[in-house]
Design an enzyme around this catalytic site. Structure first.
Site, mmCIF file in Angstrom:
data_model
loop_
_atom_site.group_PDB
_atom_site.id
_atom_site.type_symbol
_atom_site.label_atom_id
_atom_site.label_comp_id
_atom_site.label_asym_id
_atom_site.label_seq_id
_atom_site.Cartn_x
_atom_site.Cartn_y
_atom_site.Cartn_z
ATOM 1 N NE ARG A 7 -114.238 -30.801 65.279
ATOM 2 C CZ ARG A 7 -113.626 -31.953 65.536
ATOM 3 N NH1 ARG A 7 -113.020 -32.142 66.687
ATOM 4 N NH2 ARG A 7 -113.639 -32.920 64.649
ATOM 5 C CG LEU B 21 -129.210 -37.716 53.501
ATOM 6 C CD1 LEU B 21 -129.910 -36.370 53.586
ATOM 7 C CD2 LEU B 21 -130.178 -38.809 53.089
ATOM 8 C CG ASP C 151 -116.428 -33.775 56.754
ATOM 9 O OD1 ASP C 151 -117.040 -34.244 55.764
ATOM 10 O OD2 ASP C 151 -115.913 -34.490 57.634
ATOM 11 C CB THR D 41 -121.049 -33.914 51.061
ATOM 12 O OG1 THR D 41 -120.566 -35.244 51.198
ATOM 13 C CG2 THR D 41 -122.392 -33.789 51.759
ATOM 14 C CB CYS E 179 -111.258 -31.442 61.403
ATOM 15 S SG CYS E 179 -112.381 -30.125 61.007
#
Ligand SMILES: [Zn+2]
Length: 260
Positions: A78, A115, A135, A139, A194
């Site tokens: 993907r 980050l 994800d 974050t 995922c």
């Protein structure tokens, strides 16, 4: 010469971007705004791939791309920013090469680390639009806090299994809800990855491409953005629906910024 003349596009640019310039709502002016803009993309995976490629192809002049991961074989189903030959390379370096091939005039700032903290705040402070293609909730909340603080428009995307979400928080306006109004920081949120649950490949493209479209509208002022609404995509049943978002007056993140 006036500033307008200094900013004028050369012949190659007029050709490259001609299909945008032809759009009545867009024109030369919006294209010039894109060329002068800086987008921050956090995550160079399934969502970040179409975001980075469309923003670069469309002429967003500076793109900061942040991701600490390297390309893995399981990503390639993907994450179309990366090629088979890039397995093992830093995602941001692979992404920078892909973007250079698409549109060599785009300046890419490759940030090959996760980050966090002041580095995250500094990048958000210099961005014109922020795209959350991460994800995980930690974050997402850190990005949201910095966008609220610096009043930056945030385009948030998520995709897992066959389920996608898209939202715009235009935090340039003090009246905008923020990500934490929708998903409180102390809320019970189930973290799905995922790697464990799987994700339908084109769903990341559907959501990421929509994120790119919202970012281009935020940067140019063209059209109406998704601000104040949450789009929910069921790729298994081919259903798109939206719900209205409202600001939580008790939100732990944005409530204290009222009246600033
Ligand atoms: Zn809030």
């Amino acid at each position: 010469m006036s500033d307008t003349m200094n900013d004028a596009m050369n012949d190659d640019q007029l050709l490259r971007y001609s299909r945008h310039i032809l759009l009545q709502e867009f024109g030369v002016e919006a294209q010039q705004k894109l060329l002068a803009s800086r987008a921050l993309i956090i995550g160079a995976g399934g969502l970040g791939s179409p975001v980075a490629m469309y923003l670069a192809a469309a002429g967003v002049g500076s793109i900061a791309l942040a991701d600490g991961d390297v390309v893995d074989l399981t990503n390639l189903q993907r994450q179309v920013l990366h090629a088979t030959r890039s397995v093992g390379r830093a995602k941001v370096e692979s992404g920078k090469d892909t973007i250079a091939g698409l549109n060599p005039e785009i300046k890419v700032i490759a940030l090959a680390h996760r980050l966090e903290g002041e580095a995250l705040a500094a990048e958000i402070a210099t961005a014109d639009v922020v795209l959350d293609c991460s994800d995980n909730f930690a974050t997402r909340h850190a990005i949201n806090r910095a966008c609220v603080q610096h009043r930056k428009p945030l385009v948030s995307g998520a995709a897992i299994r066959f389920d996608g979400q898209l939202a715009v928080f235009d935090l340039r306006s003090g009246a905008s809800p923020c990500y934490a109004c929708l998903f409180p920081e102390d809320g019970e949120t189930e973290e799905l990855r995922c790697a464990i649950t799987g994700v339908f490949a084109p769903l990341t493209g559907m959501i990421g491409t929509a994120q790119a479209a919202e970012a281009l509208k935020l940067l140019t002022g063209v059209g109406t953005t998704l601000a104040g609404r949450l789009m929910i995509v069921d790729a298994l049943g081919s259903q798109w629906r939206e719900v209205r978002l409202s600001r939580d007056p008790d939100c732990s993140v944005c409530a204290k910024h009222i009246g600033n």
